[in-house]
Scaffold this motif. Structure first.
Motif, PDB file in Angstrom:
ATOM      1  N   VAL A  36       0.552   3.402  15.033  1.00  0.00           N
ATOM      2  CA  VAL A  36      -0.686   3.338  14.252  1.00  0.00           C
ATOM      3  C   VAL A  36      -0.629   4.440  13.191  1.00  0.00           C
ATOM      4  O   VAL A  36       0.069   5.438  13.369  1.00  0.00           O
ATOM      5  CB  VAL A  36      -1.954   3.519  15.126  1.00  0.00           C
ATOM      6  N   ALA A  37      -1.348   4.222  12.089  1.00  0.00           N
ATOM      7  CA  ALA A  37      -1.313   5.192  10.991  1.00  0.00           C
ATOM      8  C   ALA A  37      -2.726   5.646  10.649  1.00  0.00           C
ATOM      9  O   ALA A  37      -3.697   4.900  10.830  1.00  0.00           O
ATOM     10  CB  ALA A  37      -0.655   4.558   9.770  1.00  0.00           C
ATOM     11  N   ARG A  97      -5.118   8.122   7.738  1.00  0.00           N
ATOM     12  CA  ARG A  97      -5.209   8.917   6.517  1.00  0.00           C
ATOM     13  C   ARG A  97      -6.522   9.683   6.581  1.00  0.00           C
ATOM     14  O   ARG A  97      -7.584   9.074   6.714  1.00  0.00           O
ATOM     15  CB  ARG A  97      -5.189   8.006   5.289  1.00  0.00           C
ATOM     16  N   ASP A  98      -6.439  11.003   6.481  1.00  0.00           N
ATOM     17  CA  ASP A  98      -7.618  11.875   6.563  1.00  0.00           C
ATOM     18  C   ASP A  98      -8.475  11.548   7.786  1.00  0.00           C
ATOM     19  O   ASP A  98      -9.700  11.481   7.711  1.00  0.00           O
ATOM     20  CB  ASP A  98      -8.465  11.757   5.290  1.00  0.00           C
ATOM     21  N   GLY A  99      -7.798  11.289   8.900  1.00  0.00           N
ATOM     22  CA  GLY A  99      -8.527  11.057  10.143  1.00  0.00           C
ATOM     23  C   GLY A  99      -9.015   9.633  10.327  1.00  0.00           C
ATOM     24  O   GLY A  99      -9.547   9.292  11.368  1.00  0.00           O
ATOM     25  N   LYS A 100      -8.846   8.775   9.307  1.00  0.00           N
ATOM     26  CA  LYS A 100      -9.291   7.381   9.437  1.00  0.00           C
ATOM     27  C   LYS A 100      -8.080   6.473   9.601  1.00  0.00           C
ATOM     28  O   LYS A 100      -7.077   6.637   8.911  1.00  0.00           O
ATOM     29  CB  LYS A 100     -10.078   6.957   8.190  1.00  0.00           C
ATOM     30  N   LYS A 101      -8.206   5.498  10.492  1.00  0.00           N
ATOM     31  CA  LYS A 101      -7.092   4.596  10.752  1.00  0.00           C
ATOM     32  C   LYS A 101      -6.865   3.706   9.530  1.00  0.00           C
ATOM     33  O   LYS A 101      -7.825   3.184   8.959  1.00  0.00           O
ATOM     34  CB  LYS A 101      -7.429   3.737  11.967  1.00  0.00           C
ATOM     35  N   ILE A 102      -5.606   3.565   9.127  1.00  0.00           N
ATOM     36  CA  ILE A 102      -5.283   2.673   8.004  1.00  0.00           C
ATOM     37  C   ILE A 102      -4.138   1.755   8.403  1.00  0.00           C
ATOM     38  O   ILE A 102      -3.469   1.974   9.413  1.00  0.00           O
ATOM     39  CB  ILE A 102      -4.910   3.453   6.711  1.00  0.00           C
ATOM     40  N   ASP A 103      -3.922   0.752   7.582  1.00  0.00           N
ATOM     41  CA  ASP A 103      -2.844  -0.197   7.795  1.00  0.00           C
ATOM     42  C   ASP A 103      -1.492   0.527   7.729  1.00  0.00           C
ATOM     43  O   ASP A 103      -1.279   1.374   6.862  1.00  0.00           O
ATOM     44  CB  ASP A 103      -2.955  -1.252   6.678  1.00  0.00           C
ATOM     45  N   THR A 104      -0.582   0.190   8.646  1.00  0.00           N
ATOM     46  CA  THR A 104       0.703   0.892   8.695  1.00  0.00           C
ATOM     47  C   THR A 104       1.507   0.687   7.406  1.00  0.00           C
ATOM     48  O   THR A 104       2.148   1.612   6.899  1.00  0.00           O
ATOM     49  CB  THR A 104       1.532   0.403   9.903  1.00  0.00           C
ATOM     50  N   ALA A 105       1.438  -0.534   6.855  1.00  0.00           N
ATOM     51  CA  ALA A 105       2.179  -0.815   5.619  1.00  0.00           C
ATOM     52  C   ALA A 105       1.671   0.060   4.473  1.00  0.00           C
ATOM     53  O   ALA A 105       2.457   0.616   3.692  1.00  0.00           O
ATOM     54  CB  ALA A 105       2.040  -2.294   5.260  1.00  0.00           C
ATOM     55  N   ALA A 106       0.360   0.226   4.407  1.00  0.00           N
ATOM     56  CA  ALA A 106      -0.231   1.062   3.355  1.00  0.00           C
ATOM     57  C   ALA A 106       0.201   2.515   3.532  1.00  0.00           C
ATOM     58  O   ALA A 106       0.509   3.213   2.559  1.00  0.00           O
ATOM     59  CB  ALA A 106      -1.753   0.953   3.410  1.00  0.00           C
ATOM     60  N   ALA A 107       0.263   2.950   4.788  1.00  0.00           N
ATOM     61  CA  ALA A 107       0.670   4.332   5.067  1.00  0.00           C
ATOM     62  C   ALA A 107       2.121   4.555   4.639  1.00  0.00           C
ATOM     63  O   ALA A 107       2.459   5.595   4.070  1.00  0.00           O
ATOM     64  CB  ALA A 107       0.503   4.621   6.555  1.00  0.00           C
ATOM     65  N   ARG A 108       2.969   3.550   4.877  1.00  0.00           N
ATOM     66  CA  ARG A 108       4.389   3.696   4.527  1.00  0.00           C
ATOM     67  C   ARG A 108       4.572   3.828   3.018  1.00  0.00           C
ATOM     68  O   ARG A 108       5.469   4.530   2.554  1.00  0.00           O
ATOM     69  CB  ARG A 108       5.189   2.507   5.065  1.00  0.00           C
ATOM     70  N   LYS A 109       3.730   3.142   2.259  1.00  0.00           N
ATOM     71  CA  LYS A 109       3.785   3.312   0.797  1.00  0.00           C
ATOM     72  C   LYS A 109       3.457   4.754   0.434  1.00  0.00           C
ATOM     73  O   LYS A 109       4.097   5.369  -0.411  1.00  0.00           O
ATOM     74  CB  LYS A 109       2.782   2.373   0.115  1.00  0.00           C
ATOM     75  N   LEU A 110       2.430   5.292   1.119  1.00  0.00           N
ATOM     76  CA  LEU A 110       1.982   6.655   0.810  1.00  0.00           C
ATOM     77  C   LEU A 110       3.023   7.696   1.209  1.00  0.00           C
ATOM     78  O   LEU A 110       3.155   8.730   0.567  1.00  0.00           O
ATOM     79  CB  LEU A 110       0.647   6.942   1.515  1.00  0.00           C
ATOM     80  N   THR A 111       3.768   7.438   2.294  1.00  0.00           N
ATOM     81  CA  THR A 111       4.790   8.406   2.695  1.00  0.00           C
ATOM     82  C   THR A 111       6.157   8.034   2.110  1.00  0.00           C
ATOM     83  O   THR A 111       7.174   8.626   2.452  1.00  0.00           O
ATOM     84  CB  THR A 111       4.895   8.517   4.240  1.00  0.00           C
TER      85      THR A 111
END
Ligand SMILES: [Zn+2]
Length: 403
Positions: A384-385, A387-401
């Motif tokens: 699970v991913a 951002r700033d303590g809120k759960k986000i979509d894993t695919a979206a997180a991978r773009k950010l990292t």
């Protein structure tokens, strides 16, 4: 009468400073040797001190209600937690002195102290029907101590004790802000107390179906003189007819005991089972900052791993391997999947407790953790991913990292 007119002033509160050291030693005790999590329950009042009498419709008062809830809570803890030691400051209708209540925690190396009370408004006829809800008190930090109402009814019975002037000569609430404010700021226990208080309030709201009146600060002897994390809970208002009926009922008492049981379980997972024992003794404590931290979701967890390798480097994005979820807190030492993991954290979502491995800063590291998790038998684990303590979509997180 205000307490400040009654208590002798003590220039040096040396006993308090000494006990700060004992407190950090107690918090740092190693749990690996099978040491038990020690809970001290303090049913308020007792004997000649009835506590609040509520609406006056009954002959059963605060002292009776809080004892019943404490005994039910003791039973829940003993039946559902195998590594817990529960101590009560009273088991019958007797009055323990304030100092003896506090010493039950201080002299038994307790992990937490919970004083259990019921509330009342001053003017029962006028305000009784409209005021309701549960609240939890922690010892005031320096910033607040200066502005707080000094006296509260929960301190009052102290003055009926023999020799109270001598016994409590170091407790002068009017001097708190000026004389010991600085050392209070350094009390590592305040942060843990606020965590416990927040968990208690969540329990009262979710499980007890009480109106959440929040975590508050006050200058109360039982939270002031304990050298371990300590809270005073007010289960509800006996001056409110409906709430009084609830708190007198078997079902209501069981529900409130269950609420506190869940809070204690959560606290234990976070501070005891994971061998995280709170901040160092000299870390500054700020009530508002801690409260802000508590309102986050995944922020309830603390990184149990190496902080340098598991940070939030990419704009507050991080990953966790989720192991199991449960409608209630579980014992991480005995739960069949979780017990195989050295450190476990959790976050809450949709009323469920979701247990994870420690957070990591990259998807690649999370994938490594996931294969470890699967090899340990956590077959349904997934990443699970946040951002700033809120759960986000894993695919979206991978773009950010950038992965
Ligand atoms: Zn009380």
């Amino acid at each position: 009468m205000m307490l400040k007119n009654i208590f002798f002033k003590a220039a040096l509160l040396s006993s308090l400073l000494l006990t700060t050291v004992q407190s950090s030693a107690a918090q740092g005790k190693n749990t690996a040797g099978g040491e038990k999590f020690t809970v001290v329950l303090d049913p308020g009042h007792g004997g000649h001190d009835a506590g609040t009498v509520g609406t006056g419709r009954r002959k059963i008062y605060e002292k009776h209600v809080v004892l019943k809830v404490a005994l039910k809570l003791e039973k829940l803890l003993n039946e559902n937690m195998d590594d817990v030691r529960v101590l009560l400051t009273r088991r019958t209708d007797v009055y323990p002195r304030f100092i003896d209540r506090v010493n039950t925690a201080n002299k038994n190396d307790a992990d937490i102290f919970i004083s259990i009370h019921c509330n009342s408004v001053e003017n029962v006829k006028r305000d009784g029907p409209r005021v309701r809800g549960a609240e939890t008190y922690v010892m005031a930090t320096q910033k607040a101590a200066a502005n707080l109402e000094i006296s509260k009814k929960e301190n009052a019975a102290m003055m009926l004790e023999e020799n109270y002037r001598e016994t409590y000569k170091n407790f002068d609430p009017s001097d708190l802000a000026s004389n010991i404010g600085k050392s209070l700021e350094q009390f590592s226990t305040i942060k843990n107390s606020i965590s416990l208080a927040t968990m208690a309030q969540e329990g009262f709201e979710d499980t007890g179906s009480r109106k959440n009146l929040g975590v508050k600060q006050a200058v109360l002897y039982v939270t002031y003189a304990t050298v371990v994390p300590a809270v005073l809970v007010e289960l509800g208002f006996l001056s409110n007819p409906e709430e009084e009926d609830f708190l007198h009922s078997e079902k209501g008492q069981q529900q409130m005991a269950q609420s506190l049981y869940e809070a204690i379980s959560k606290y234990k997972v976070r501070f005891f089972d994971s061998r995280q024992h709170g901040p160092k003794a000299n870390a500054p404590v700020d009530f508002d900052a801690i409260m802000a931290e508590q309102t986050g979701n995944v922020n309830q967890t603390q990184p149990a791993g190496d902080k340098t390798s598991a940070g939030e480097h990419s704009g507050g994005v991080y990953y966790c391997v989720q192991l199991i979820s449960s409608p209630k807190t579980v014992n991480v030492k005995t739960e069949p999947t979780l017990r195989k993991f050295q450190s476990v954290e959790y976050y809450r979502e949709n009323g469920m407790y979701k247990y994870t491995m420690p957070k990591t800063s990259t998807f690649a590291k999370a994938q490594q953790q996931l294969s470890q998790a699967k090899s340990k038998g956590a077959k349904t684990a997934f990443i699970v991913a946040f951002r700033d303590g809120k759960k986000i979509d894993t695919a979206a997180a991978r773009k950010l990292t950038g992965e």
